[in-house]
Design an enzyme around this catalytic site. Structure first.
Site, short mmCIF file in Angstrom:
data_model
loop_
_atom_site.label_atom_id
_atom_site.label_comp_id
_atom_site.label_asym_id
_atom_site.label_seq_id
_atom_site.Cartn_x
_atom_site.Cartn_y
_atom_site.Cartn_z
N ARG A 183 0.85 -1.20 0.00
CA ARG A 183 0.00 0.00 0.00
C ARG A 183 0.88 1.24 0.00
NH1 ARG A 183 -4.91 1.24 4.28
NH2 ARG A 183 -3.29 1.23 5.85
N ASP A 469 -3.68 3.14 14.56
CA ASP A 469 -2.81 3.62 13.49
C ASP A 469 -3.31 4.99 13.05
OD1 ASP A 469 -5.05 3.21 11.96
OD2 ASP A 469 -4.14 1.79 10.58
C1 ACO Z 1 -7.16 1.15 9.74
C2 ACO Z 1 -6.03 0.61 8.96
O1 ACO Z 1 -5.46 1.31 8.15
S1 ACO Z 1 -5.51 -0.93 9.33
C3 ACO Z 1 -4.00 -1.18 8.49
C4 ACO Z 1 -2.87 -0.45 9.11
N1 ACO Z 1 -2.61 -0.88 10.47
C5 ACO Z 1 -1.85 -1.99 10.70
O2 ACO Z 1 -1.39 -2.60 9.77
C6 ACO Z 1 -1.61 -2.40 12.12
C7 ACO Z 1 -0.93 -3.74 12.15
N2 ACO Z 1 -0.68 -4.23 13.49
C8 ACO Z 1 0.38 -3.82 14.20
O3 ACO Z 1 1.14 -2.96 13.79
C9 ACO Z 1 0.62 -4.54 15.48
O4 ACO Z 1 -0.17 -5.66 15.61
C10 ACO Z 1 0.42 -3.68 16.75
C11 ACO Z 1 1.36 -2.47 16.73
C12 ACO Z 1 -1.01 -3.19 16.86
C13 ACO Z 1 0.75 -4.55 17.96
O5 ACO Z 1 2.05 -5.02 17.74
P1 ACO Z 1 2.95 -5.65 18.91
O6 ACO Z 1 2.93 -4.74 20.06
O7 ACO Z 1 4.25 -6.01 18.34
O8 ACO Z 1 2.12 -6.94 19.26
P2 ACO Z 1 2.62 -8.20 20.05
O9 ACO Z 1 3.66 -7.81 21.03
O10 ACO Z 1 1.42 -8.89 20.57
O11 ACO Z 1 3.25 -9.07 18.89
C14 ACO Z 1 3.54 -10.44 19.03
C15 ACO Z 1 4.27 -10.88 17.79
O12 ACO Z 1 3.44 -10.70 16.67
C16 ACO Z 1 4.09 -9.89 15.71
N3 ACO Z 1 3.09 -9.03 15.08
C17 ACO Z 1 2.15 -8.25 15.65
N4 ACO Z 1 1.39 -7.66 14.73
C18 ACO Z 1 1.88 -8.07 13.54
C19 ACO Z 1 1.50 -7.79 12.21
N5 ACO Z 1 0.46 -6.98 11.94
N6 ACO Z 1 2.20 -8.36 11.23
C20 ACO Z 1 3.23 -9.19 11.51
N7 ACO Z 1 3.64 -9.49 12.75
C21 ACO Z 1 2.95 -8.92 13.76
C22 ACO Z 1 5.08 -9.08 16.47
O13 ACO Z 1 6.12 -8.64 15.63
C23 ACO Z 1 5.51 -10.07 17.52
O14 ACO Z 1 6.45 -10.94 16.93
P3 ACO Z 1 7.56 -11.74 17.81
O15 ACO Z 1 6.80 -12.54 18.82
O16 ACO Z 1 8.27 -12.55 16.82
O17 ACO Z 1 8.39 -10.67 18.44
O1 LIG Z 2 -7.37 1.52 5.91
C1 LIG Z 2 -8.27 1.00 6.49
C2 LIG Z 2 -9.21 1.69 7.34
O2 LIG Z 2 -10.07 1.01 7.93
O3 LIG Z 2 -9.12 2.92 7.43
#
Ligand code: ACO
Ligand SMILES: O=CC(=O)O
Length: 733
Positions: A183, A469
């Site tokens: 994206r 986010d």
């Molecule tokens: C409205 C929108 O636009 S949605 C799209 C944009 N938003 C996103 O993409 C948010 C994606 N999610 C994230 O960034 C994360 O899940 C967070 C920041 C919310 C939480 O992350 P963390 O604090 O690292 O969560 P947590 O500690 O529970 O993570 C556990 C494991 O999962 C991994 N993990 C967590 N979320 C993700 C993810 N989305 N993708 C890949 N790995 C992930 C962490 O890296 C961690 O790995 P490890 O055990 O190997 O160290």
């Molecule tokens: O990008 C996704 C949203 O829900 O906003």
């Protein structure tokens, strides 16, 4: 997480500037030089970006002018609606190009920023697709953007790996991985680190151009089975913007010598005007489309933004604006009908819940909300959905698999012809609910902490057991803005209380105090983590402290309170504590805060979509941000920070003070993300914008507080006992 710890390399940037890179005519690179980045910023790749920029900049400028014109109309009272001029497209019989087999099954997609470890984890997560995000999940510093490109190239090559020093753990790709979608940013965001013909490049052309140039060949071979690369396209408001993307894709295919229609993209319908343009958007992209997605969080934000001059359309509390609101349900149903009629995927939205590891009951409640939300989506006819965390993949997968059977999607099976009857009124219906003091406080707390994290390089963070986010935090910001602008009268506990600047200022102060008390709980964890990092001396990242404690340790620490605990009894820890206290002492210094903001604005954030408040062009109090007003000590500090790139001193300068200032400033600005009128910066709200509190770490609910704020757009919110204790008006006296 990549933060400002990279400042140390800024001196080289000063010396080399664009000269460090071999650039084509007309290009000036303002970001720092790095050998890894140079492998991405090659002359040929930059030439491709330059060609795109020169060919399409007038189209982009025109599209942005049209957005402004539409905004002017909405501000004068007009409502968005279907365009009579394109009725033939909406009513015509046509379909998009067939879906490539590689992405026929998209039942669960995981999203995340383009960080190295997260890319590996996401690709290995078991999801069908990983959407790697240069947009809302990423704080757009030079470091993050360029490292993201490096990481994606390694991912597409299949060579990506990562070593987690703190845990001594290695990460690499599994044999089976998710399909990669990328994206890029929206059309409106400039990339101020790269100037083309003297002007900032268009952010999404940089993201797209560099990624496409380096990866198209390998991607088609390793991932797309002859198709690709694949993209998600955000924030569009009109089909003319989709047409530019279509032309960009054709231009890229021509450059690469690949078949027209190779590149495929899913468009996020996440602005209110775009819901009336879904057919038109698909039509423009019909050779390159793989569907639409309900970007529901930004959609809510867009409702406020579009109706910023319509006091009769104020939102209720953020957590009440869910998918059961009529306008949200109508949007999702019409999206499904439109996509299936045109032969492409109708993707569902993001559930903001993330796993709650130290409380099984709260965790189960959160999973249950996700389950209900996904069940609603699959039953409505969506072909797949989004998850924010690997821990949610199995739940979402189970729901979709159980309800879609063996088919990879529902494009042919669920037509939703009933949605053809949906009208403009259905899509715009006023949301129902109440506006409470609790809502105002929560928005404030989330806004402050998100902005603080964002400023320090993290674009997606866990706050109160939810993913935040730029999209979700933006709702908090604009909702406060809207309530303040119209001085709404609060319901519930705040009955009869008006949201004035004075009230907001006090709420900010009280929420800062609350954040501070929450963070004190985390300081013990931080000390513990520091103790693990002391050898070698902690010029290291401090952010990932929380995971390194076992749950029992965490509980013990919390029970004992701050600065005590059996895990802190060895010499190493005493040394750490000494350093930590010294850092805290320095950290609270106002000149250092100013210096931090100064350096941040100078070096890492010319890109800011909505935080240009930290730029030096400030009209604020005379001393703030004035370099000549800084003490000699500050300069000494800057000097040391530059020598030690990953200095913990700088990491510790992640601060809520900046977040608070950010929230106050942003709350009082025009709702457009593109421009800010700095004249309007408001001084009257708090006496001191700059008081730094402490490092932002993961927020956990306070002891005794219920874990579950409902975040699902499905469920109404639950009471937070803690906040209900005191009547808001008495707290504010
Ligand atoms: C409205 C929108 O636009 S949605 C799209 C944009 N938003 C996103 O993409 C948010 C994606 N999610 C994230 O960034 C994360 O899940 C967070 C920041 C919310 C939480 O992350 P963390 O604090 O690292 O969560 P947590 O500690 O529970 O993570 C556990 C494991 O999962 C991994 N993990 C967590 N979320 C993700 C993810 N989305 N993708 C890949 N790995 C992930 C962490 O890296 C961690 O790995 P490890 O055990 O190997 O160290
Ligand atoms: O990008 C996704 C949203 O829900 O906003």
């Amino acid at each position: 997480m990549m933060g400002f710890g990279t400042y140390g390399n800024l001196l080289p940037m000063k010396k080399k500037g664009g000269r460090g890179y071999d650039v084509p005519e007309g290009v000036d690179i303002r970001g720092r030089y790095d050998e890894e980045f140079a492998k991405i910023l090659t002359k040929d790749a930059l030439q491709f970006v330059v060609d795109l920029q020169r060919e399409f900049r007038n189209h982009v400028n025109y599209a942005m002018e049209c957005r402004k014109e539409a905004k002017r109309r909405y501000n004068q009272g007009a409502l968005p609606g279907f365009d009579p001029a394109t009725r033939n497209i909406r009513e015509g019989v046509w379909t998009c190009a067939p879906v490539p087999p590689a992405v026929a099954d998209r039942r669960v997609e995981i999203t995340g920023p383009v960080e190295r470890k997260m890319i590996i984890n996401a690709l290995n997560s078991g999801a069908k697709v990983f959407m790697a995000d240069f947009e809302d999940a990423l704080s757009p510093s030079w470091e993050n953007l360029m490292r993201g490109q490096v990481n994606l190239k390694d991912a597409v090559d299949g060579t990506i790996s990562f070593h987690d020093k703190a845990r001594n753990r290695d990460y690499k790709l599994n044999d089976q991985i998710a399909k990669l979608f990328v994206r890029p940013r929206g059309w409106h965001l400039p990339e101020a680190h790269i100037l083309i013909d003297g002007e900032p490049a268009t952010g999404c052309l940089v993201d797209f151009g560099l990624y496409f140039y380096h990866n198209y060949a390998k991607f088609r071979q390793n991932q797309g089975a002859g198709f690709g690369p694949f993209f998600y396209l955000p924030k569009m408001e009109h089909s003319r913007e989709a047409k530019i993307w279509n032309n960009v894709f054709e231009r890229a295919e021509k450059m690469a010598g690949i078949e027209r229609g190779s590149i495929r993209a899913t468009v996020l319908i996440e602005t209110l005007p775009a819901v009336f343009q879904m057919d038109e958007i698909l039509y423009e992209l019909r050779d390159h489309s793989v569907g639409l997605n309900c970007g529901r969080w930004d959609y809510i934000f867009s409702y406020v933004k579009t109706f910023q001059a319509h006091p009769d359309r104020l939102l209720p509390d953020r957590f009440q604006v869910g998918m059961t609101q009529h306008f949200m349900r109508s949007y999702s149903e019409l999206l499904i009908r439109t996509c299936h009629r045109r032969g492409v995927h109708a993707m569902g939205g993001m559930a903001a819940q993330i796993p709650i590891r130290d409380d099984p009951a709260a965790n189960e409640a959160a999973l249950d909300l996700v389950r209900k939300d996904k069940l609603r989506e699959v039953k409505a006819g969506h072909d797949g959905t989004w998850a924010a965390h690997p821990g949610l993949i199995s739940v979402c997968m189970e729901v979709f698999t159980n309800n879609m059977g063996n088919a990879p999607n529902q494009i042919q099976n669920v037509k939703r012809e009933d949605a053809a009857a949906l009208t403009e009124e259905d899509l715009l219906q006023r949301p129902r609910g109440v506006r409470t003091m609790e809502g105002l406080r929560l928005n404030t707390r989330v806004g402050i902490q998100y902005l603080a994290a964002w400023l320090t390089g993290s674009g997606s963070v866990p706050l109160y057991n939810l993913m935040e986010d730029a999209a979700t935090a933006e709702i908090s910001r604009v909702q406060n803005w809207q309530w303040l602008k119209y001085e709404v009268e609060l319901d519930g506990d705040g009955l009869g209380v008006k949201v004035t600047k004075e009230l907001f200022g006090r709420v900010v102060e009280e929420e800062m105090t609350r954040i501070e008390s929450e963070l004190e709980l985390c300081e013990v964890d931080l000390l513990h983590c520091l103790s693990q990092l002391i050898h070698p001396f902690p010029y290291n990242l401090l952010q990932r402290h929380d995971d390194d404690l076992c749950l029992e340790c965490k509980r013990k620490e919390r029970r004992k309170g701050r600065n005590s605990g059996s895990v802190l009894d060895n010499t190493r820890v005493i040394a750490v504590q000494f350093i930590y206290n010294a850092v805290q002492f320095i950290y609270r210094s106002k000149s250092l805060q100013r210096l931090f903001l100064l350096s941040a604005s100078l070096f890492d954030f010319p890109n800011s979509p909505f935080l240009s408040f930290i730029s030096l062009r400030t009209t604020e109090t005379p001393t703030s941000y004035n370099p000549t007003a800084l003490s000699p000590f500050s300069f000494l500090f800057l000097f040391f920070s530059l020598i030690f790139p990953n200095s913990p001193f700088l990491s510790l300068l992640e601060n809520t003070g900046a977040g608070r200032k950010g929230l106050i400033y942003a709350t009082n600005q025009d709702l457009s993300r593109q421009t800010f009128n700095e004249e309007e910066a408001v001084h009257s709200i708090t006496q001191d914008y700059y008081s730094i509190k402490t490092k932002i770490i993961k927020q956990k609910p306070l002891p005794g507080e219920t874990h579950s704020i409902s975040s699902s757009p499905l469920e109404p919110p639950r009471r937070r006992s803690e906040l209900a204790l005191t009547h808001p008006t008495s707290r504010l006296k």
